[in-house]
Design a protein around this motif. Structure first.
Motif, mmCIF file in Angstrom:
data_model
loop_
_atom_site.group_PDB
_atom_site.id
_atom_site.type_symbol
_atom_site.label_atom_id
_atom_site.label_comp_id
_atom_site.label_asym_id
_atom_site.label_seq_id
_atom_site.Cartn_x
_atom_site.Cartn_y
_atom_site.Cartn_z
ATOM 1 N N UNK A 8 0.824 -1.206 0.000
ATOM 2 C CA UNK A 8 0.000 0.000 0.000
ATOM 3 C C UNK A 8 0.857 1.253 0.000
ATOM 4 N N UNK A 9 2.026 1.145 -0.606
ATOM 5 C CA UNK A 9 3.000 2.235 -0.559
ATOM 6 C C UNK A 9 2.548 3.508 -1.249
ATOM 7 N N UNK A 10 1.581 3.402 -2.157
ATOM 8 C CA UNK A 10 1.085 4.590 -2.856
ATOM 9 C C UNK A 10 -0.070 5.252 -2.117
ATOM 10 N N UNK A 11 -0.458 4.680 -0.975
ATOM 11 C CA UNK A 11 -1.573 5.224 -0.204
ATOM 12 C C UNK A 11 -1.150 6.332 0.738
ATOM 13 N N UNK A 33 -1.342 -1.623 -6.085
ATOM 14 C CA UNK A 33 -2.002 -1.719 -7.381
ATOM 15 C C UNK A 33 -2.130 -0.334 -8.016
ATOM 16 N N UNK A 34 -2.020 0.709 -7.184
ATOM 17 C CA UNK A 34 -2.086 2.085 -7.695
ATOM 18 C C UNK A 34 -0.680 2.577 -8.012
ATOM 19 N N UNK A 35 -0.542 3.502 -8.953
ATOM 20 C CA UNK A 35 0.791 4.025 -9.277
ATOM 21 C C UNK A 35 1.353 4.883 -8.155
ATOM 22 N N UNK A 36 2.650 4.838 -7.980
ATOM 23 C CA UNK A 36 3.339 5.671 -6.998
ATOM 24 C C UNK A 36 3.668 6.996 -7.696
ATOM 25 N N UNK A 37 2.687 7.909 -7.688
ATOM 26 C CA UNK A 37 2.819 9.129 -8.488
ATOM 27 C C UNK A 37 3.190 10.342 -7.635
ATOM 28 N N UNK A 38 4.262 10.184 -6.876
ATOM 29 C CA UNK A 38 4.765 11.251 -6.015
ATOM 30 C C UNK A 38 6.143 11.701 -6.500
ATOM 31 N N UNK A 39 6.607 12.866 -6.058
ATOM 32 C CA UNK A 39 7.936 13.342 -6.456
ATOM 33 C C UNK A 39 9.070 12.391 -6.050
ATOM 34 N N UNK A 40 8.820 11.561 -5.045
ATOM 35 C CA UNK A 40 9.853 10.630 -4.555
ATOM 36 C C UNK A 40 9.971 9.369 -5.406
ATOM 37 N N UNK A 41 9.230 9.303 -6.492
ATOM 38 C CA UNK A 41 9.204 8.094 -7.326
ATOM 39 C C UNK A 41 10.604 7.608 -7.688
ATOM 40 N N UNK A 42 11.517 8.515 -8.031
ATOM 41 C CA UNK A 42 12.855 8.111 -8.479
ATOM 42 C C UNK A 42 13.721 7.611 -7.319
ATOM 43 N N UNK A 43 13.291 7.804 -6.099
ATOM 44 C CA UNK A 43 14.097 7.426 -4.929
ATOM 45 C C UNK A 43 13.739 6.046 -4.371
#
Length: 344
Positions: A8-11, A33-43
């Motif tokens: 649930x990391x994208x929650x 199941x949801x995309x991790x659409x945060x600025x920290x995505x590259x980290x």
């Protein structure tokens, strides 16, 4: 440096815990199941997948030392989704964690496991009573986790309703009314004590369970705000902060709850049974065990947590203004309550 998997990391809790861990130099994998659409995505390492599918879970479990299991289907989901996600999904994740030699499995449960209690404060040893599919599933998920305690370290955390940056859900309804200069109705007198929790304080508790001696933390802990007053006084603080002279308006509980039951059956209200059946009752847990055993010290009162979340709502309104859904990350549709807003 420790490698964490957050289900649930994208929650809402997932992103707050991710930021918390990154700030302390750890590495993170998100499984959602949801995309991790945060600025920290590259980290971070993102694995898009379903906790109900063992192959997805095994893929995310590579090199993981500690699992923080936050993924769950919330009360507005369909009963079958709640069962398969919260029960079967939890079993799949902990089985995979054990098979991969994970050191600790921290399970995020809920004080919903206590149902609608007849006394307060609630202690970790009190009887569990599942109300609705979500409450029942949360109890069963705990039982699955506790069965592994003789083989691995499995702390179980029961947080009160927690709020903070990225939290919307049912709280967005209240914040929307405060923003627009509306009075806000509450069920009953509003003189009941209803404990909340700031997500940063929850992250502190989770991190203590991840870092303290394993024998110390291999247990179950209630987590909630230390300072809270009445429902009416705590929520009035947000209306005062909004600065539009509006008030919390008490409603007769019996007729209002009867109306909400009907509206829920008709599918036109976002409020489900556990919300409206407990909103006019005392609801608070003892946090003495977490304070004593973990040395946990919450920083935010109910009022501070609500105002902090409200200000985040105002600052980020444009990013979610036209979204609705059933998770904590988006506002819940107000349904017929939009009409009620016109009255207040």
């Amino acid at each position: 440096m420790t490698h964490y998997l957050i289900t649930g990391g994208a929650g809402f809790l997932g992103i707050n815990m991710t930021r918390y861990l990154l700030a302390r130099g750890h590495t993170v994998t998100s499984l959602d199941i949801a995309p991790f659409d945060y600025p920290e995505r590259s980290q971070i390492t993102e694995v898009r997948g379903d906790i109900r599918r063992r192959a997805d879970v095994d893929r995310a479990m590579q090199g993981v030392q500690i699992v923080i299991h936050t993924a769950a289907a919330l009360p507005l989901y369909k009963p079958e989704d709640i069962h398969t996600t919260d029960i079967d999904g939890t079993r799949t994740v902990i089985e995979s964690a054990f098979a991969h030699g994970v050191e600790r499995f921290i399970h995020i449960s809920s004080t919903a496991v206590y149902g609608i209690p007849d006394h307060h404060p609630l202690y970790e040893t009190d009887k569990l009573d599942g109300v609705g599919p979500y409450g029942v599933a949360k109890i069963e998920a705990e039982n699955i986790c506790i069965a592994y305690r003789d083989r691995m370290c499995v702390p179980v955390i029961r947080p009160k309703s927690f709020i903070g940056p990225e939290r919307l859900g049912v709280f967005a309804l209240f914040y929307d009314w405060a923003k627009d200069g509306k009075n806000f109705p509450v069920l009953g007198s509003g003189d009941n004590r209803y404990q909340l929790l700031d997500v940063e304080d929850l992250c502190d508790a989770i991190y203590l369970c991840a870092t303290l001696d394993r024998d110390t933390v291999n247990d179950t802990f209630n987590i909630g705000a230390k300072e809270f007053t009445t429902f009416r006084e705590d929520y009035q603080a947000v209306l005062d902060y909004a600065g539009k002279g509006k008030r919390i308006i008490p409603l007769p509980a019996g007729p209002a709850i009867a109306a909400l039951r009907l509206l829920e059956k008709l599918g036109i209200s976002p409020l489900y049974k556990w919300v409206y059946e407990t909103a006019n009752k005392d609801s608070f847990v003892s946090i003495e065990k977490a304070e004593r055993v973990l040395g946990w010290q919450p920083k935010y009162s109910n009022k501070q947590a609500l105002i902090r979340n409200y200000q985040w709502y105002l600052d980020n309104l444009e990013s979610f203004q036209n979204q609705t859904g059933v998770s904590h990350r988006v506002p819940w549709s107000q349904g017929v309550l939009k009409l009620a807003k016109l009255v207040f």
